[in-house]
Structures are given as structure tokens and as C-alpha cells.
Enzyme design. Structure first.
Site, PDB file in Angstrom:
ATOM      1  N   CYS A   1       2.791  -5.604  -7.774  1.00  0.00           N
ATOM      2  CA  CYS A   1       1.832  -4.510  -7.591  1.00  0.00           C
ATOM      3  C   CYS A   1       2.542  -3.162  -7.492  1.00  0.00           C
ATOM      4  O   CYS A   1       3.392  -2.951  -6.621  1.00  0.00           O
ATOM      5  CB  CYS A   1       1.002  -4.767  -6.334  1.00  0.00           C
ATOM      6  N   GLY A   2       2.194  -2.230  -8.374  1.00  0.00           N
ATOM      7  CA  GLY A   2       2.813  -0.909  -8.349  1.00  0.00           C
ATOM      8  C   GLY A   2       2.536  -0.149  -7.073  1.00  0.00           C
ATOM      9  O   GLY A   2       3.404   0.559  -6.557  1.00  0.00           O
ATOM     10  N   HIS A   3       1.316  -0.262  -6.538  1.00  0.00           N
ATOM     11  CA  HIS A   3       0.982   0.427  -5.288  1.00  0.00           C
ATOM     12  C   HIS A   3       1.807  -0.131  -4.128  1.00  0.00           C
ATOM     13  O   HIS A   3       2.206   0.605  -3.225  1.00  0.00           O
ATOM     14  CB  HIS A   3      -0.508   0.287  -4.992  1.00  0.00           C
ATOM     15  N   CYS A   4       2.054  -1.425  -4.155  1.00  0.00           N
ATOM     16  CA  CYS A   4       2.874  -2.047  -3.110  1.00  0.00           C
ATOM     17  C   CYS A   4       4.316  -1.542  -3.198  1.00  0.00           C
ATOM     18  O   CYS A   4       4.951  -1.254  -2.175  1.00  0.00           O
ATOM     19  CB  CYS A   4       2.849  -3.561  -3.240  1.00  0.00           C
TER      20      CYS A   4
END
Length: 523
Positions: A73-76
Site C-alpha cells: 500500500c502506497g499510503h502505508c
């Protein structure tokens, strides 16, 4: 005297970007090694928890913030360094709180237990209570994370004993909220402290000292800053009034008055707006939007242009339903009151946004749909229609755009196949609410208005196989990742989550008025 609050500047924050569960197309999750011992691992002051170690961590750490993340996950990945910095900040001051993380895809039992449906998801556990964790609602940067936690493990408001305390508090901060109460055991105090936990851009104080209330008019006022504005608030409310100003932020019904503050005729409407506000205290939050300021996102969200001011719009921020008065209706205290009562009583239907149909909507391989031509195209019984519902700002939508264009080019000579797209942020469809972007739906030819949700990989090859098979994916290519709750790769940064949250400053009258400078989050 009853509980009193002054001065106040309230900031409401929007939802942060999230990614839903599931692996990206073509990605495989690497095997994870489970710790052989029951002791939790630790990385940069952040505990690494699993099904085997969470229970022990809850017993040992009475205040525990847990991030459920996915490695892909990029947001993670963006949150990870801020999360580590927050852990370091709290450790440096010996705060009684611990940060931890759980690899959600690697620990599906925990993800299911805590209803984790998107990444990252953060939950705060108190005193080992495993059944009712608190959802993390704060910022996604280190200082904000640390401050959100401080206000939960320590006092969220500073107690003021004398004028020196009050002056020191106000002189040290840009925005200060002081609650004046007759009795600090009053139930309003608990609500005040609860709000203080989340309003991180402000410092809170409270007192029950009569001499401070009497001198409040002489104390330095709280000063808030917003682009192009400077707000000074002084306590003007008499004893016996309620503290609904500060608590009004919890109201879900909002009435917005769009005006141009540079025009005398528009400013003259404000007294009537304030006059109507007290009739709906506790029911409706009154908001003034200056169309001459940086409020383009707010106008866009309601489908308005600055030239249409002055005008009113009503919205329930939970259902996202929007309401408008009759075109050209006067803006007076009486008409505002009638409009609110009609909406609350169910006497008016909500409106939905739709752009005008572009004259060249069908000239490109990818057809352009809007609310006004959606039904005609999607339910054409002679066509198989494949539609992408997107948001202009969505990274996942931009990533799959080339494949969608290639698909349209590949099938442009097939008269019975239509490849189309619809901007779901500017066009609202009652029958098809969109909660994540991109959302793909297939409308096969024939009667019955059949709709098929596409949940496969987002590449040209898989799209083609789906179309060639009449809306079915081959059995050997599962449409969903096993165990995933949502379609692969969806990014639900949709306005529908909590669509418009306003940056506001308390007005001078009525207890429910707010003045807006710009939206607090991206629409």
C-alpha cells in the site's frame, strides 16, 4: 453561571487517503516468517505484532496505538516514516503510550477481528480492552500523531487557576479555546474535553474561577490565522447561555450561505442568516462561504459558480444528500427558516450533480458520460457498455487510464461494445453511488437493466477477456484476491466518506454560525 466557552476557532479535518485490502494486479505477497517466540518484535520503537503477540502487548501496554498496514500500500509506505518519528517523539518524553503495527494481509484473523477493510487503519486500545478500540482520527504526520495520543493519555485541556495562567496560555499559542464553567464536574466539561482530544490545531484551557470569567473581556483574545484572514474572538456571551458553539461541530446538517464578502448587498444578508440560526440550534450548523476567497472546491462540490451567489445550499454530511431552495428565492431570515424546516421535514427532494453533455461526448474511443446521458447510454439494449467511474485526482484511476484507452481503441469498430467513463465527483447517480475509485461496471445488452460489477485485474488483457466472454472472467483468473473484502486496487478517497468538512471560525451571534475560508481537506 452556566458553562461558558470563549474564544473559539474550530477546525474540522477531512478523511485521509486510504487503500482497500487486496494485492495490486500482478503482485504476490512475499512469505512472512512468524516469530517463534511469544515476545513481540520491535522496529524503531514500534512493536511488530501478530495473532500470537497482540494479547501480550495489550496486557503490557495500557495505551496502545496499532496500525494495520499492507506492504504493497502506497499510503502505508508514506505513513511509515511519520509513524516511526511519532514513536520516537513520545519515547523521548517518556509518554505512557506505545505504537505498534500489524501486517494485515499476513494476519487475516486480526484483520477480520477488528473489521479492517482498508489500509492503513489505526486503532487505539486502552487498558487492554480488545473489544472496543477507538478509531484513530488524527493527522498522518508525526507531530499530529503524537499530539493526538498525548491528549488521550494526559489532560486534553489545561486547568487555569488565575489570570497569569490564562495569559501564559494565550500568549504561547495561535489558537486558544477557554471553557468557563461554574462546576468542573458539570457534564458539559466532559464533552468539552472530548472535543479537545480531536481539535489538535488548538490549545484548550478550562476554569471554574469566577474572577477569570469576569475579566475575560480584558484578556488577550485567541488569534487564528487562515489564508488572507486574521480572526480575533472575545468572550461576549452572558451567563445563562449554553455552550453550543463549541459542540456544534458534531452537527451533521449544514446550511451554507454563499456570498461575496466584498459586496455590500451580500454582507447585508448576514444579519438575517444569523437571526435564523438560533431556531435550529443543535440541528443545523450555519456556515458562511465567501465565494471571493479560496473556496473553489466548495463551489465545485455543490455544482455552483461564484456568479450564482448569493444562494443557499443544505447538506447532510453523513448521507451527502444536497438540497437547494427555489431558483431566485430571496435570502431573508424568514425564507431561510422556511427552507430549513422544509428540508428537515422531508418536504423537498435532494438534487444531484450533473455536468452538461459535451457536444463531442461520443467522438473519442472512450465515450464521455455525465449524469444527463448516463441512462440513455448505459441501458441501451443493443449495446454492451463498460463504464469506468473515476475521480480526476485518484492515482489508481490515472494509473489504469492508458489500459482503458487501449481497450476503447481495440473495440472501437465493434458496434455493440461501448467503452465509457464518468467523473463521479461531478456527476451523482442515485442508482449507483460510488464509494471507491475507480469503480468499473458492465451493462450487458438486452432487457432487464442488468449490471455486473467488474472485480478483476485492471489491464488490457483481462479487460479483453472479460468483454469477449460476455461479462465473465475465466475461471483460472479469479476476480478477487482470496480473503479480500473489496475490489483489488480500489482507492476510496471519495467525497462520500465525509464529503465537505469546513475550516470555520465561530461567529458572533446565534451559537451555530460559522464562517468558512476554505475546505479543510481535499474533495
Amino acid at each position: 453561571m452556566d458553562g461558558q466557552l470563549l474564544p473559539v476557532l474550530v477546525l474540522l479535518l477531512g478523511a485521509s487517503g486510504l487503500c482497500e485490502q487486496g494485492l495490486g494486479p500482478g503482485e504476490e505477497k512475499p512469505p512472512e516468517e512468524k516469530p517463534s517466540e511469544e515476545e513481540p518484535l520491535e522496529e524503531d520503537r514500534v512493536l511488530v505484532l501478530s495473532q500470537q503477540t497482540l494479547g501480550q502487548a495489550l496486557q503490557e501496554h495500557p495505551a496502545l496505538l496499532v496500525e494495520f498496514y499492507a506492504p504493497w500500500c502506497g499510503h502505508c509506505r508514506a505513513l511509515a516514516p511519520e509513524y516511526r518519528k511519532a514513536a520516537a517523539l513520545l519515547a523521548a518524553e517518556s509518554a505512557r503510550v506505545t505504537l505498534a503495527k500489524v501486517d494485515g494481509p499476513a494476519e487475516p484473523e486480526l484483520a477480520e477481528e477488528f473489521a479492517v477493510t482498508e489500509y492503513p487503519t489505526l486503532k487505539f486500545f486502552r487498558d487492554g480492552n480488545r473489544t472496543h478500540p477507538e478509531e484513530y482520527t488524527g493527522p498522518r504526520e508525526a507531530k499530529g500523531i503524537a499530539e493526538w495520543l498525548r491528549r488521550r493519555v494526559g489532560p486534553s485541556a489545561r486547568r487555569l487557576e488565575d489570570e497569569e495562567d490564562a495569559r501564559a496560555l494565550m500568549d504561547a499559542q495561535d489558537v486558544v479555546v477557554v471553557g468557563f464553567f461554574q462546576d468542573l464536574q458539570d457534564r458539559d466539561v466532559a464533552t468539552f474535553l472530548g472535543l479537545a482530544q480531536d481539535a489538535l490545531d488548538m490549545t484548550f484551557g478550562l476554569t471554574d474561577r469566577p474572577q477569570l470569567f469576569q475579566k475575560a473581556g480584558g484578556l488577550p483574545s485567541g488569534q487564528g490565522h487562515a489564508p488572507g484572514h486574521r480572526v480575533q474572538q472575545r468572550g461576549e456571551r452572558a451567563a445563562g447561555q449554553t455552550s453550543s458553539k463549541i459542540f456544534a461541530a458534531r452537527i451533521l446538517n449544514h446550511l451554507l450561505l454563499f456570498v461575496n464578502q466584498t459586496l455590500d448587498a451580500h454582507r447585508e444578508l448576514l444579519p438575517g442568516f444569523r437571526e435564523a440560526a438560533p431556531h435550529f440550534r443543535g440541528q443545523v450548523l450555519f456556515v458562511v462561504v465567501d465565494v471571493g476567497a479560496d473556496n473553489d472546491h466548495v463551489l465545485q462540490y455543490f455544482g455552483l459558480k461564484a456568479q450564482e451567489a448569493p444562494t443557499l445550499r443544505f447538506i447532510n454530511v453523513e448521507t451527502t444528500k444536497k438540497y437547494a431552495p427555489e431558483h431566485g428565492a430571496a435570502v431573508t431570515a424568514a425564507t431561510i427558516t422556511d427552507f430549513c424546516r422544509t428540508v428537515l421535514g422531508g418536504g423537498i427532494k435532494p438534487y444531484r450533480l450533473s455536468q452538461e453533455v459535451p457536444p463531442d461526448w461520443d467522438q473519442r474511443p472512450v465515450k464521455t458520460l455525465v449524469g444527463k446521458n448516463f441512462e440513455q447510454v448505459a441501458f441501451d439494449e443493443t449495446k454492451n457498455v463498460f463504464i469506468k467511474f473515476y475521480a480526476p485526482w485518484c492515482a489508481h484511476c490515472k494509473e489504469m487510464a492508458p489500459a482503458w484507452e487501449e481497450l476503447a481503441e481495440k473495440y472501437r469498430d465493434h458496434e455493440d461494445i461501448v467503452i465509457a467513463e464518468l467523473d463521479a465527483t461531478a456527476n451523482e447517480l442515485e442508482a449507483f453511488p460510488v464509494h471507491g475509485f475507480p469503480t468499473l461496471k458492465y451493462f450487458p445488452a438486452g432487457p432487464g437493466r442488468k449490471v455486473i460489477d467488474y472485480k478483476g485485474a485492471r489491464d488490457l488483457e483481462t479487460f479483453s477477456k472479460f468483454l469477449d466472454s460476455g461479462g465473465e472472467l475465466p475461471a483460472e483468473e479469479p476476480a478477487e484476491v482470496p480473503g479480500a473484502t473489496f475490489p483489488v486496487g480500489v482507492c476510496p478517497q471519495a467525497p462520500g466518506l465525509r464529503p465537505v468538512l469546513w475550516r470555520v471560525a465561530v461567529g458572533e451571534h446565534g451559537g451555530a454560525e460559522r464562517r468558512v475560508w476554505h475546505p479543510a481537506g481535499s474533495l
